[in-house]
Write a protein that holds these residues in place. Structure first.
Motif, PDB file in Angstrom:
ATOM      1  N   THR A   1     -54.998 -55.420  -8.132  1.00 33.60           N
ATOM      2  CA  THR A   1     -56.257 -56.065  -7.765  1.00 33.60           C
ATOM      3  C   THR A   1     -57.451 -55.192  -8.138  1.00 33.60           C
ATOM      4  OG1 THR A   1     -55.149 -57.226  -5.957  1.00 33.60           O
ATOM      5  CG2 THR A   1     -57.544 -57.087  -5.844  1.00 33.60           C
ATOM      6  N   SER A   2     -57.340 -53.905  -7.854  1.00 31.72           N
ATOM      7  CA  SER A   2     -58.421 -52.979  -8.196  1.00 31.72           C
ATOM      8  C   SER A   2     -58.606 -52.875  -9.704  1.00 31.72           C
ATOM      9  CB  SER A   2     -58.141 -51.594  -7.610  1.00 31.72           C
ATOM     10  OG  SER A   2     -58.154 -51.639  -6.203  1.00 31.72           O
ATOM     11  N   HIS A   3     -57.496 -52.883 -10.438  1.00 32.60           N
ATOM     12  CA  HIS A   3     -57.575 -52.793 -11.894  1.00 32.60           C
ATOM     13  C   HIS A   3     -58.349 -53.974 -12.469  1.00 32.60           C
ATOM     14  CE1 HIS A   3     -55.290 -52.604 -16.003  1.00 32.60           C
ATOM     15  NE2 HIS A   3     -56.525 -52.153 -16.102  1.00 32.60           N
ATOM     16  N   THR A   4     -57.962 -55.190 -12.095  1.00 33.26           N
ATOM     17  CA  THR A   4     -58.655 -56.348 -12.670  1.00 33.26           C
ATOM     18  C   THR A   4     -60.100 -56.413 -12.195  1.00 33.26           C
ATOM     19  OG1 THR A   4     -57.815 -57.884 -10.980  1.00 33.26           O
ATOM     20  CG2 THR A   4     -56.527 -57.666 -13.010  1.00 33.26           C
ATOM     21  N   ALA A   5     -60.356 -56.052 -10.937  1.00 28.30           N
ATOM     22  CA  ALA A   5     -61.736 -56.058 -10.425  1.00 28.30           C
ATOM     23  C   ALA A   5     -62.593 -55.048 -11.180  1.00 28.30           C
ATOM     24  CB  ALA A   5     -61.745 -55.779  -8.929  1.00 28.30           C
ATOM     25  N   SER A   6     -62.006 -53.901 -11.542  1.00 27.23           N
ATOM     26  CA  SER A   6     -62.765 -52.870 -12.260  1.00 27.23           C
ATOM     27  C   SER A   6     -63.214 -53.354 -13.637  1.00 27.23           C
ATOM     28  CB  SER A   6     -61.945 -51.586 -12.402  1.00 27.23           C
ATOM     29  OG  SER A   6     -60.937 -51.718 -13.389  1.00 27.23           O
TER      30      SER A   6
ATOM     31  N   TRP B   1     -62.943 -58.847 -13.099  1.00 29.63           N
ATOM     32  CA  TRP B   1     -62.161 -59.989 -12.623  1.00 29.63           C
ATOM     33  C   TRP B   1     -61.970 -59.910 -11.116  1.00 29.63           C
ATOM     34  CZ3 TRP B   1     -60.997 -64.398 -15.031  1.00 29.63           C
ATOM     35  CH2 TRP B   1     -61.275 -64.450 -16.398  1.00 29.63           C
ATOM     36  N   SER B   2     -63.070 -60.219 -10.410  1.00 32.86           N
ATOM     37  CA  SER B   2     -63.051 -60.277  -8.948  1.00 32.86           C
ATOM     38  C   SER B   2     -62.385 -61.588  -8.506  1.00 32.86           C
ATOM     39  CB  SER B   2     -64.478 -60.238  -8.405  1.00 32.86           C
ATOM     40  OG  SER B   2     -65.178 -61.402  -8.862  1.00 32.86           O
ATOM     41  N   LEU B   3     -62.100 -61.700  -7.234  1.00 33.38           N
ATOM     42  CA  LEU B   3     -61.538 -62.937  -6.696  1.00 33.38           C
ATOM     43  C   LEU B   3     -62.461 -64.114  -6.989  1.00 33.38           C
ATOM     44  CD1 LEU B   3     -59.343 -64.394  -5.147  1.00 33.38           C
ATOM     45  CD2 LEU B   3     -60.464 -63.706  -3.018  1.00 33.38           C
ATOM     46  N   GLU B   4     -63.766 -63.879  -6.892  1.00 37.45           N
ATOM     47  CA  GLU B   4     -64.727 -64.949  -7.176  1.00 37.45           C
ATOM     48  C   GLU B   4     -64.626 -65.422  -8.625  1.00 37.45           C
ATOM     49  OE1 GLU B   4     -65.680 -61.910  -5.771  1.00 37.45           O
ATOM     50  OE2 GLU B   4     -65.520 -62.726  -3.745  1.00 37.45           O
ATOM     51  N   ARG B   5     -64.494 -64.464  -9.543  1.00 35.88           N
ATOM     52  CA  ARG B   5     -64.395 -64.848 -10.959  1.00 35.88           C
ATOM     53  C   ARG B   5     -63.105 -65.629 -11.218  1.00 35.88           C
ATOM     54  NH1 ARG B   5     -64.876 -61.231 -16.465  1.00 35.88           N
ATOM     55  NH2 ARG B   5     -64.777 -63.016 -17.895  1.00 35.88           N
TER      56      ARG B   5
ATOM     57  N   SER C   1     -62.889 -69.431 -12.605  1.00 39.61           N
ATOM     58  CA  SER C   1     -62.074 -69.730 -13.784  1.00 39.61           C
ATOM     59  C   SER C   1     -60.915 -70.665 -13.447  1.00 39.61           C
ATOM     60  CB  SER C   1     -61.505 -68.444 -14.375  1.00 39.61           C
ATOM     61  OG  SER C   1     -62.534 -67.607 -14.812  1.00 39.61           O
ATOM     62  N   ARG C   2     -60.802 -71.011 -12.180  1.00 35.53           N
ATOM     63  CA  ARG C   2     -59.729 -71.887 -11.701  1.00 35.53           C
ATOM     64  C   ARG C   2     -58.359 -71.308 -12.041  1.00 35.53           C
ATOM     65  NH1 ARG C   2     -60.650 -75.530  -9.119  1.00 35.53           N
ATOM     66  NH2 ARG C   2     -59.013 -76.975  -9.671  1.00 35.53           N
ATOM     67  N   ALA C   3     -58.227 -70.012 -11.782  1.00 37.78           N
ATOM     68  CA  ALA C   3     -56.973 -69.313 -12.049  1.00 37.78           C
ATOM     69  C   ALA C   3     -56.805 -68.191 -11.032  1.00 37.78           C
ATOM     70  CB  ALA C   3     -56.991 -68.727 -13.455  1.00 37.78           C
ATOM     71  N   VAL C   4     -55.656 -68.123 -10.404  1.00 34.96           N
ATOM     72  CA  VAL C   4     -55.309 -67.015  -9.517  1.00 34.96           C
ATOM     73  C   VAL C   4     -53.888 -66.569  -9.862  1.00 34.96           C
ATOM     74  CG1 VAL C   4     -56.852 -67.708  -7.639  1.00 34.96           C
ATOM     75  CG2 VAL C   4     -54.497 -68.544  -7.661  1.00 34.96           C
ATOM     76  N   TRP C   5     -53.549 -65.364  -9.435  1.00 39.33           N
ATOM     77  CA  TRP C   5     -52.233 -64.803  -9.729  1.00 39.33           C
ATOM     78  C   TRP C   5     -51.363 -64.813  -8.482  1.00 39.33           C
ATOM     79  CZ3 TRP C   5     -50.952 -63.942 -14.616  1.00 39.33           C
ATOM     80  CH2 TRP C   5     -51.965 -63.701 -15.557  1.00 39.33           C
ATOM     81  N   VAL C   6     -50.096 -65.164  -8.667  1.00 44.12           N
ATOM     82  CA  VAL C   6     -49.105 -65.043  -7.604  1.00 44.12           C
ATOM     83  C   VAL C   6     -47.910 -64.268  -8.163  1.00 44.12           C
ATOM     84  CG1 VAL C   6     -49.807 -67.129  -6.378  1.00 44.12           C
ATOM     85  CG2 VAL C   6     -48.035 -67.283  -8.121  1.00 44.12           C
ATOM     86  N   ALA C   7     -47.273 -63.487  -7.311  1.00 41.83           N
ATOM     87  CA  ALA C   7     -46.125 -62.691  -7.748  1.00 41.83           C
ATOM     88  C   ALA C   7     -44.874 -63.556  -7.781  1.00 41.83           C
ATOM     89  CB  ALA C   7     -45.915 -61.512  -6.811  1.00 41.83           C
ATOM     90  N   ARG C   8     -44.159 -63.494  -8.885  1.00 41.46           N
ATOM     91  CA  ARG C   8     -42.861 -64.180  -8.990  1.00 41.46           C
ATOM     92  C   ARG C   8     -41.749 -63.212  -8.611  1.00 41.46           C
ATOM     93  NH1 ARG C   8     -41.110 -68.252 -12.903  1.00 41.46           N
ATOM     94  NH2 ARG C   8     -42.622 -69.478 -11.773  1.00 41.46           N
TER      95      ARG C   8
ATOM     96  N   VAL D   1     -51.786 -69.384 -11.699  1.00 39.50           N
ATOM     97  CA  VAL D   1     -51.707 -70.741 -11.166  1.00 39.50           C
ATOM     98  C   VAL D   1     -53.101 -71.297 -10.910  1.00 39.50           C
ATOM     99  CG1 VAL D   1     -49.445 -70.361 -10.090  1.00 39.50           C
ATOM    100  CG2 VAL D   1     -51.519 -70.035  -8.744  1.00 39.50           C
ATOM    101  N   ASP D   2     -53.184 -72.613 -10.902  1.00 38.87           N
ATOM    102  CA  ASP D   2     -54.402 -73.311 -10.507  1.00 38.87           C
ATOM    103  C   ASP D   2     -54.518 -73.180  -8.985  1.00 38.87           C
ATOM    104  OD1 ASP D   2     -55.628 -75.913  -9.301  1.00 38.87           O
ATOM    105  OD2 ASP D   2     -56.391 -75.819 -11.357  1.00 38.87           O
ATOM    106  N   PRO D   3     -55.671 -72.720  -8.464  1.00 35.83           N
ATOM    107  CA  PRO D   3     -55.779 -72.488  -7.020  1.00 35.83           C
ATOM    108  C   PRO D   3     -55.692 -73.763  -6.177  1.00 35.83           C
ATOM    109  CG  PRO D   3     -57.906 -72.171  -8.069  1.00 35.83           C
ATOM    110  CD  PRO D   3     -56.900 -72.358  -9.162  1.00 35.83           C
ATOM    111  N   ASP D   4     -56.022 -74.917  -6.753  1.00 35.78           N
ATOM    112  CA  ASP D   4     -55.961 -76.162  -5.993  1.00 35.78           C
ATOM    113  C   ASP D   4     -54.567 -76.773  -5.973  1.00 35.78           C
ATOM    114  OD1 ASP D   4     -58.665 -76.035  -5.317  1.00 35.78           O
ATOM    115  OD2 ASP D   4     -59.254 -77.066  -7.166  1.00 35.78           O
ATOM    116  N   SER D   5     -53.950 -76.854  -7.140  1.00 36.31           N
ATOM    117  CA  SER D   5     -52.637 -77.501  -7.217  1.00 36.31           C
ATOM    118  C   SER D   5     -51.479 -76.545  -6.957  1.00 36.31           C
ATOM    119  CB  SER D   5     -52.454 -78.141  -8.592  1.00 36.31           C
ATOM    120  OG  SER D   5     -52.283 -77.143  -9.584  1.00 36.31           O
TER     121      SER D   5
END
Length: 150
Positions: A36-41, A44-48, A52-59, A114-118
């Motif tokens: 999370t810190s890497h992408t934010a740096s 790519w914050s949570l807001e961004r 972008s209608r994209a979030v990450w989930v761990a598989r 993943v799409d945060p809505d679906s």
């Protein structure tokens, strides 16, 4: 563009398990914090992500524990993205003890975009792909990290 992120911290007493060393669940927490810190740096914050209608989930998480970590020890957790394709990202981690650079653990996570809505998988945004260099090999990641550290 920073391709390797170094997350350094001191192992807190609260991370210690009944065996007297850092709990395995703490490593997963440290990995998530570093990712999370890497992408934010790199912007790519949570807001961004949400914009972008994209979030990450761990598989999956895979961790090879090589040596224990103890309360009060300084840790350097290196992380980098090894691969990106379609809706997947493979991120690797190397956990070392600062005092002697001993490798405590090697790990990786398969992240799914993943799409945060679906909640359904979606392609990784092109803007994200352009932000990070891919580093498939640990040796290359360590070389880059040492150059960053000076």
């Amino acid at each position: 563009m920073r391709s390797v992120y170094i997350h350094d911290f001191t192992v807190p007493e609260s991370a210690i398990d009944v065996n007297g060393h850092a709990s395995n669940i703490e490593y997963v927490r440290w990995m998530q914090d570093a990712a999370t810190s890497h992408t934010a740096s790199e912007g790519w914050s949570l807001e961004r992500y949400r914009e972008s209608r994209a979030v990450w989930v761990a598989r999956t998480h895979t961790i090879d524990y090589l040596r224990p970590a103890f309360a009060g020890e300084r840790i350097e957790l290196y992380t980098w993205i090894a691969s990106l394709n379609d809706c997947k990202s493979r991120r690797k981690y190397l956990v070392t003890r600062s005092s002697d650079q001993a490798i405590l653990a090697r790990a990786e996570t398969l992240w799914i975009c993943v799409d945060p809505d679906s909640g359904r998988p979606r392609r990784v945004p092109e803007e994200f792909i352009g932000t990070f260099d891919l580093i498939p090999e640990e040796a290359d990641a360590l070389r880059i990290a040492r150059a960053i550290q000076g």
